[in-house]
Design a protein around this motif. Sequence first.
Motif, PDB file in Angstrom:
ATOM      1  N   VAL A   1       0.812  -1.213   0.000  1.00 48.93           N
ATOM      2  CA  VAL A   1       0.000   0.000   0.000  1.00 48.93           C
ATOM      3  C   VAL A   1       0.848   1.267   0.000  1.00 48.93           C
ATOM      4  O   VAL A   1       0.594   2.192  -0.761  1.00 48.93           O
ATOM      5  N   ALA A   2       1.900   1.312   0.839  1.00 50.70           N
ATOM      6  CA  ALA A   2       2.605   2.581   1.030  1.00 50.70           C
ATOM      7  C   ALA A   2       4.123   2.476   1.001  1.00 50.70           C
ATOM      8  O   ALA A   2       4.801   3.369   1.487  1.00 50.70           O
ATOM      9  N   GLY A   3       4.670   1.395   0.502  1.00 48.50           N
ATOM     10  CA  GLY A   3       6.117   1.291   0.399  1.00 48.50           C
ATOM     11  C   GLY A   3       6.786   0.989   1.738  1.00 48.50           C
ATOM     12  O   GLY A   3       6.179   0.408   2.634  1.00 48.50           O
ATOM     13  N   PRO A   4       8.046   1.408   1.897  1.00 49.62           N
ATOM     14  CA  PRO A   4       8.807   1.079   3.107  1.00 49.62           C
ATOM     15  C   PRO A   4       8.186   1.590   4.407  1.00 49.62           C
ATOM     16  O   PRO A   4       8.197   0.904   5.423  1.00 49.62           O
ATOM     17  N   VAL A   5       7.652   2.778   4.368  1.00 58.74           N
ATOM     18  CA  VAL A   5       7.009   3.316   5.574  1.00 58.74           C
ATOM     19  C   VAL A   5       5.780   2.488   5.915  1.00 58.74           C
ATOM     20  O   VAL A   5       5.530   2.173   7.077  1.00 58.74           O
ATOM     21  N   GLY A   6       5.036   2.109   4.923  1.00 56.86           N
ATOM     22  CA  GLY A   6       3.865   1.264   5.137  1.00 56.86           C
ATOM     23  C   GLY A   6       4.238  -0.089   5.698  1.00 56.86           C
ATOM     24  O   GLY A   6       3.517  -0.662   6.511  1.00 56.86           O
ATOM     25  N   ALA A   7       5.398  -0.620   5.284  1.00 59.42           N
ATOM     26  CA  ALA A   7       5.856  -1.905   5.807  1.00 59.42           C
ATOM     27  C   ALA A   7       6.122  -1.809   7.303  1.00 59.42           C
ATOM     28  O   ALA A   7       5.761  -2.707   8.078  1.00 59.42           O
ATOM     29  N   ALA A   8       6.740  -0.736   7.728  1.00 62.10           N
ATOM     30  CA  ALA A   8       7.019  -0.550   9.162  1.00 62.10           C
ATOM     31  C   ALA A   8       5.723  -0.407   9.949  1.00 62.10           C
ATOM     32  O   ALA A   8       5.546  -1.025  11.008  1.00 62.10           O
ATOM     33  N   VAL A   9       4.812   0.377   9.433  1.00 63.90           N
ATOM     34  CA  VAL A   9       3.530   0.581  10.117  1.00 63.90           C
ATOM     35  C   VAL A   9       2.712  -0.709  10.131  1.00 63.90           C
ATOM     36  O   VAL A   9       2.121  -1.075  11.144  1.00 63.90           O
ATOM     37  N   GLY A  10       2.695  -1.418   9.017  1.00 62.48           N
ATOM     38  CA  GLY A  10       1.946  -2.672   8.942  1.00 62.48           C
ATOM     39  C   GLY A  10       2.498  -3.728   9.867  1.00 62.48           C
ATOM     40  O   GLY A  10       1.753  -4.474  10.508  1.00 62.48           O
ATOM     41  N   GLY A  11       3.829  -3.818   9.968  1.00 64.04           N
ATOM     42  CA  GLY A  11       4.446  -4.767  10.894  1.00 64.04           C
ATOM     43  C   GLY A  11       4.092  -4.447  12.331  1.00 64.04           C
ATOM     44  O   GLY A  11       3.788  -5.341  13.131  1.00 64.04           O
ATOM     45  N   ALA A  12       4.114  -3.175  12.672  1.00 58.94           N
ATOM     46  CA  ALA A  12       3.739  -2.769  14.025  1.00 58.94           C
ATOM     47  C   ALA A  12       2.261  -3.064  14.297  1.00 58.94           C
ATOM     48  O   ALA A  12       1.899  -3.489  15.395  1.00 58.94           O
ATOM     49  N   ALA A  13       1.422  -2.860  13.292  1.00 63.12           N
ATOM     50  CA  ALA A  13      -0.007  -3.152  13.464  1.00 63.12           C
ATOM     51  C   ALA A  13      -0.240  -4.644  13.681  1.00 63.12           C
ATOM     52  O   ALA A  13      -1.032  -5.041  14.538  1.00 63.12           O
ATOM     53  N   GLY A  14       0.458  -5.470  12.920  1.00 63.79           N
ATOM     54  CA  GLY A  14       0.321  -6.920  13.101  1.00 63.79           C
ATOM     55  C   GLY A  14       0.779  -7.364  14.470  1.00 63.79           C
ATOM     56  O   GLY A  14       0.142  -8.204  15.118  1.00 63.79           O
ATOM     57  N   ALA A  15       1.881  -6.792  14.959  1.00 67.63           N
ATOM     58  CA  ALA A  15       2.372  -7.122  16.295  1.00 67.63           C
ATOM     59  C   ALA A  15       1.391  -6.650  17.365  1.00 67.63           C
ATOM     60  O   ALA A  15       1.162  -7.335  18.362  1.00 67.63           O
ATOM     61  N   ALA A  16       0.805  -5.472  17.154  1.00 64.19           N
ATOM     62  CA  ALA A  16      -0.158  -4.948  18.123  1.00 64.19           C
ATOM     63  C   ALA A  16      -1.393  -5.816  18.205  1.00 64.19           C
ATOM     64  O   ALA A  16      -1.925  -6.057  19.292  1.00 64.19           O
ATOM     65  N   VAL A  17      -1.847  -6.323  17.068  1.00 68.06           N
ATOM     66  CA  VAL A  17      -3.010  -7.226  17.068  1.00 68.06           C
ATOM     67  C   VAL A  17      -2.700  -8.463  17.884  1.00 68.06           C
ATOM     68  O   VAL A  17      -3.512  -8.919  18.693  1.00 68.06           O
ATOM     69  N   ALA A  18      -1.508  -9.017  17.702  1.00 69.84           N
ATOM     70  CA  ALA A  18      -1.122 -10.215  18.437  1.00 69.84           C
ATOM     71  C   ALA A  18      -1.057  -9.928  19.933  1.00 69.84           C
ATOM     72  O   ALA A  18      -1.480 -10.758  20.750  1.00 69.84           O
ATOM     73  N   ARG A  19      -0.547  -8.777  20.306  1.00 71.85           N
ATOM     74  CA  ARG A  19      -0.450  -8.444  21.738  1.00 71.85           C
ATOM     75  C   ARG A  19      -1.820  -8.266  22.367  1.00 71.85           C
ATOM     76  O   ARG A  19      -2.025  -8.667  23.501  1.00 71.85           O
ATOM     77  N   THR A  20      -2.746  -7.661  21.631  1.00 68.46           N
ATOM     78  CA  THR A  20      -4.076  -7.473  22.204  1.00 68.46           C
ATOM     79  C   THR A  20      -4.817  -8.790  22.365  1.00 68.46           C
ATOM     80  O   THR A  20      -5.729  -8.887  23.165  1.00 68.46           O
ATOM     81  N   GLN A  21      -4.389  -9.797  21.619  1.00 67.24           N
ATOM     82  CA  GLN A  21      -5.010 -11.107  21.738  1.00 67.24           C
ATOM     83  C   GLN A  21      -4.264 -12.013  22.707  1.00 67.24           C
ATOM     84  O   GLN A  21      -4.524 -13.201  22.790  1.00 67.24           O
ATOM     85  N   GLY A  22      -3.305 -11.425  23.429  1.00 68.90           N
ATOM     86  CA  GLY A  22      -2.620 -12.155  24.479  1.00 68.90           C
ATOM     87  C   GLY A  22      -1.436 -12.986  24.033  1.00 68.90           C
ATOM     88  O   GLY A  22      -0.973 -13.846  24.772  1.00 68.90           O
ATOM     89  N   GLU A  23      -0.916 -12.745  22.851  1.00 68.29           N
ATOM     90  CA  GLU A  23       0.243 -13.481  22.370  1.00 68.29           C
ATOM     91  C   GLU A  23       1.477 -12.610  22.554  1.00 68.29           C
ATOM     92  O   GLU A  23       1.598 -11.575  21.950  1.00 68.29           O
ATOM     93  N   ASP A  24       2.399 -13.034  23.375  1.00 67.16           N
ATOM     94  CA  ASP A  24       3.645 -12.270  23.560  1.00 67.16           C
ATOM     95  C   ASP A  24       4.825 -13.061  23.141  1.00 67.16           C
ATOM     96  O   ASP A  24       4.961 -14.190  23.152  1.00 67.16           O
TER      97      ASP A  24
END
Length: 61
Positions: free
Chosen positions: A38-61
């Motif tokens: 969607v947004a190139g390198p910056v989007g990759a960083a944001v998307g990776g952080a979003a995926g990690a945040a989803v996992a954390r909210t679901q109790g996966e650390d």
Amino acid sequence: MRRLTQVLILSAGLAGLAACGATMEQRAATGAITGAVVAGPVGAAVGGAAGAAVARTQGED
């Protein structure tokens, strides 16, 4: 205006992919790939952080 609408629809659809995966690493990787499309390198960083945040909210650390 039409181009902006298409980009917004595509972004919303691909953002849902950030929650795909069984583990935190898979969700972060899926989010990073989606963000890069969607947004190139910056989007990759944001998307990776979003995926990690989803996992954390679901109790996966």
